[in-house]
Write a protein that holds these residues in place. Structure first.
Motif, PDB file in Angstrom:
ATOM      1  N   ALA A 109       3.267  -0.603  19.945  1.00  0.00           N
ATOM      2  CA  ALA A 109       3.899   0.754  20.220  1.00  0.00           C
ATOM      3  C   ALA A 109       4.038   1.847  19.231  1.00  0.00           C
ATOM      4  CB  ALA A 109       5.408   0.158  20.575  1.00  0.00           C
ATOM      5  N   LEU A 110       4.142   1.759  18.217  1.00  0.00           N
ATOM      6  CA  LEU A 110       4.080   2.695  17.172  1.00  0.00           C
ATOM      7  C   LEU A 110       2.825   2.800  16.396  1.00  0.00           C
ATOM      8  CD1 LEU A 110       7.182   2.161  17.376  1.00  0.00           C
ATOM      9  CD2 LEU A 110       7.621   2.149  15.002  1.00  0.00           C
ATOM     10  N   GLY A 111       1.868   2.023  16.771  1.00  0.00           N
ATOM     11  CA  GLY A 111       0.568   2.116  15.971  1.00  0.00           C
ATOM     12  C   GLY A 111       0.591   1.951  14.465  1.00  0.00           C
ATOM     13  N   ILE A 112       1.439   0.771  14.128  1.00  0.00           N
ATOM     14  CA  ILE A 112       1.622   0.815  12.481  1.00  0.00           C
ATOM     15  C   ILE A 112       1.420  -0.531  12.199  1.00  0.00           C
ATOM     16  CG2 ILE A 112       3.253   2.577  12.348  1.00  0.00           C
ATOM     17  CD1 ILE A 112       5.438   0.245  12.399  1.00  0.00           C
ATOM     18  N   LYS A 113       1.290  -1.011  10.904  1.00  0.00           N
ATOM     19  CA  LYS A 113       1.334  -2.323  10.216  1.00  0.00           C
ATOM     20  C   LYS A 113       2.805  -2.512  10.118  1.00  0.00           C
ATOM     21  CE  LYS A 113       0.147  -5.178   6.347  1.00  0.00           C
ATOM     22  NZ  LYS A 113      -0.217  -5.394   5.054  1.00  0.00           N
ATOM     23  N   ALA A 114       3.357  -3.605  10.757  1.00  0.00           N
ATOM     24  CA  ALA A 114       5.001  -3.832  10.501  1.00  0.00           C
ATOM     25  C   ALA A 114       4.902  -4.759   9.520  1.00  0.00           C
ATOM     26  CB  ALA A 114       5.305  -4.120  11.959  1.00  0.00           C
ATOM     27  N   VAL A 115       5.795  -4.695   8.404  1.00  0.00           N
ATOM     28  CA  VAL A 115       5.970  -5.630   7.153  1.00  0.00           C
ATOM     29  C   VAL A 115       7.132  -6.083   7.310  1.00  0.00           C
ATOM     30  CG1 VAL A 115       5.810  -5.874   4.815  1.00  0.00           C
ATOM     31  CG2 VAL A 115       4.272  -4.428   6.081  1.00  0.00           C
ATOM     32  N   ARG A 146       1.655   5.077   9.764  1.00  0.00           N
ATOM     33  CA  ARG A 146       0.897   3.967   9.555  1.00  0.00           C
ATOM     34  C   ARG A 146       1.462   2.727   9.213  1.00  0.00           C
ATOM     35  NH1 ARG A 146      -0.336   2.935   4.354  1.00  0.00           N
ATOM     36  NH2 ARG A 146       0.648   4.104   2.696  1.00  0.00           N
ATOM     37  N   LEU A 147       2.603   2.624   8.422  1.00  0.00           N
ATOM     38  CA  LEU A 147       3.365   1.484   8.235  1.00  0.00           C
ATOM     39  C   LEU A 147       4.939   1.357   8.251  1.00  0.00           C
ATOM     40  CD1 LEU A 147       2.635  -0.780   5.882  1.00  0.00           C
ATOM     41  CD2 LEU A 147       3.080   0.734   4.124  1.00  0.00           C
ATOM     42  N   GLY A 155       0.695  -1.206  -0.041  1.00  0.00           N
ATOM     43  CA  GLY A 155       0.098   0.039   0.027  1.00  0.00           C
ATOM     44  C   GLY A 155       0.680   1.324   0.006  1.00  0.00           C
ATOM     45  N   LEU A 156       2.029   1.141  -0.280  1.00  0.00           N
ATOM     46  CA  LEU A 156       2.747   2.569  -0.265  1.00  0.00           C
ATOM     47  C   LEU A 156       2.483   3.211  -1.430  1.00  0.00           C
ATOM     48  CD1 LEU A 156       5.418   3.986   0.856  1.00  0.00           C
ATOM     49  CD2 LEU A 156       6.615   3.119  -1.331  1.00  0.00           C
ATOM     50  N   LYS A 188       6.402  14.334   9.927  1.00  0.00           N
ATOM     51  CA  LYS A 188       5.282  13.750   9.851  1.00  0.00           C
ATOM     52  C   LYS A 188       5.439  12.551   8.671  1.00  0.00           C
ATOM     53  CE  LYS A 188       2.254  17.813  11.256  1.00  0.00           C
ATOM     54  NZ  LYS A 188       3.398  18.236  12.227  1.00  0.00           N
ATOM     55  N   ALA A 189       6.476  11.955   8.926  1.00  0.00           N
ATOM     56  CA  ALA A 189       6.365  10.598   8.094  1.00  0.00           C
ATOM     57  C   ALA A 189       5.217   9.589   8.340  1.00  0.00           C
ATOM     58  CB  ALA A 189       7.646   9.896   8.451  1.00  0.00           C
ATOM     59  N   THR A 190       4.875   8.873   7.123  1.00  0.00           N
ATOM     60  CA  THR A 190       3.857   8.025   7.400  1.00  0.00           C
ATOM     61  C   THR A 190       4.307   6.495   7.291  1.00  0.00           C
ATOM     62  OG1 THR A 190       3.221   8.172   5.011  1.00  0.00           O
ATOM     63  CG2 THR A 190       2.136   9.653   6.295  1.00  0.00           C
ATOM     64  N   VAL A 191       5.420   6.364   6.729  1.00  0.00           N
ATOM     65  CA  VAL A 191       6.098   5.055   6.761  1.00  0.00           C
ATOM     66  C   VAL A 191       7.372   4.999   7.169  1.00  0.00           C
ATOM     67  CG1 VAL A 191       6.559   3.320   4.955  1.00  0.00           C
ATOM     68  CG2 VAL A 191       4.726   4.614   4.644  1.00  0.00           C
TER      69      VAL A 191
END
Length: 438
Positions: free
Chosen positions: A227-233, A207-208, A124-125, A176-179
């Motif tokens: 901890a980071l509130g993200i989806k870790a891939v 987010r990712l 989803g990037l 304000k990075a998103t990834v």
């Protein structure tokens, strides 16, 4: 979103999958022969030429390439093209021996960009993302390799590189990075340091996250995501084959990694080098048949996994890689892997994924200590509760590994943190390699 035709269209490259691999690997052997490298001499010693590859059985009988070949042919002996055609050099981290030098032609760089882009877009990037890259920008392939795919996607890149955690937190907050691109260890470190600086990183726009360069257990993935509130891939790669982008976590199954079979021929072998059936565990072997500067034939990666399924040229699915053959420890005559300790720790939510195994020789006997921390926020246990956790962990390790291990439990934040790859084993025995890096 990811366009499935990026990989599904590869099925049209060749109606006969065996013919595709035979042609590609025969061409790779021809490039090695024309290049006249030391690698060619090894193949000649085995009586191998490109004319000898006419079937998958022929491919499976070719000699292996190993880390020893890199050491014996340091630095350029495995290259199949003259240095005048090499536009970039990278290397492995060289934590145990001399670094393995790898090279890329212009076409290699383009292919690398394509595969990294494929990995990122599958999860989803988009061009609207701001990507904070915390991988190192030196000889290590992580930073510059991932940058190729990020820039090809049209997303905005922040080339933060590794280290200087305080500065990185400032950049994450201000830009304000998103990834996030980082090792799993550094992601956890960012979370802990952000908390100390009163910055709630879980509420940031992140987010990712794409993470790799070290094995990381499932409970560590879960803690990072919380901890980071993200989806870790999980993004997979190794410098010898290409770098990050060799494969990526299946979006629908976090326990599987998709390896790009239109660029790599994938096998699993046992300790003796014999092929094992799909579904059986063994060592991952990869042939990088499209590489120009450094095409490797049947490279023994050291990664232990099994093939879950194959979908032609769309990919080979392997199980999440949790251990390496060269990380094996022999303790009191018993073979054990650090990943086995991590698996046991997954059953203890009271404990964090940070740990350090210390091995010493007491007389003629090996003595093992597991240093581990309580999970963040778990400061209020009574001494009797800590003792109970320690005894349960000691019993679980004995049952699963067959080795008695003493336990030391510390408060959160006591064990040393690392801004790159984490150290999980300190083997103090004479003639032991004490530099195991997870």
């Amino acid at each position: 979103m990811f366009d499935n035709s990026v990989i599904d269209g590869k099925e049209n490259l060749c109606q006969d999958l065996e013919e595709y691999y035979v042609n590609c690997i025969a061409n790779a052997l021809k490039r090695i022969r024309v290049g006249g490298s030391d690698y060619q001499s090894k193949l000649l010693d085995f009586g191998v030429s490109n004319h000898d590859v006419n079937s998958l059985r022929d491919i499976n009988s070719l000699p292996f390439t190993t880390k020893k070949d890199f050491q014996e042919n340091y630095p350029y002996g495995l290259f199949a093209v003259p240095l005048s055609e090499v536009v970039r050099l990278h290397s492995s981290s060289g934590t145990k021996n001399r670094p393995k030098i790898v090279g890329y032609t212009k076409n290699d760089i383009r292919n690398w960009e394509t595969l990294v882009l494929r990995c990122l877009m599958m999860h989803g990037l988009s061009k609207d993302d701001i990507v904070h890259n915390s991988f190192g920008y030196g000889m290590f392939t992580g930073g510059l390799g991932l940058q190729l795919g990020v820039e090809a996607s049209g997303a905005t890149l922040v080339p933060a590189s590794s280290g200087n955690t305080r500065k990185q937190i400032d950049l994450l907050r201000d830009l304000k990075a998103t990834v996030l691109l980082s090792t799993p260890s550094f992601a956890m470190h960012l979370s802990e340091q952000s908390e100390k600086l009163n910055f709630d990183i879980s509420r940031s726009p992140l987010r990712l996250g794409f993470m790799g360069a070290e094995p990381w257990p499932v409970n560590m993935k879960q803690q990072i995501e919380k901890a980071l509130g993200i989806k870790a891939v999980n993004i997979y790669g190794l410098s010898e084959i290409m770098g990050p982008g060799v494969g990526v976590e299946d979006p629908n199954d976090s326990d599987s990694i998709i390896l790009w079979s239109d660029h790599f021929y994938v096998e699993i072998v046992n300790e003796e080098g014999e092929l094992v059936p799909d579904g059986c565990y063994g060592e991952l072997v990869i042939t990088s048949f499209l590489k120009e500067a450094l095409p490797l034939i049947r490279y023994r990666t050291g990664d232990i996994t099994r093939i879950v399924k194959r979908k032609g040229l769309s990919g080979v699915w392997v199980e999440r890689i949790a251990s390496r053959s060269d990380d094996m420890l022999i303790v009191k005559g018993v073979n054990m892997f650090p990943s086995q300790v991590e698996t046991v720790l997954c059953d203890f939510p009271e404990l964090s994924p940070y740990y350090l195994l210390e091995i010493e020789k007491h007389g003629f006997s090996d003595h093992v200590i597991l240093n581990v921390e309580l999970s963040r926020g778990k400061y209020n246990f009574e001494r009797s509760q800590i003792y109970d956790i320690s005894e349960r962990l000691r019993k679980s390790l004995k049952d699963d590994l067959g080795v008695h291990i003493d336990i030391k439990i510390f408060n959160p934040g006591v064990l040393e943190r690392c801004e790159s790859k984490r150290k999980t084993v300190n083997d103090k025995r004479e003639n032991a390699d004490s530099s195991y890096i997870a």
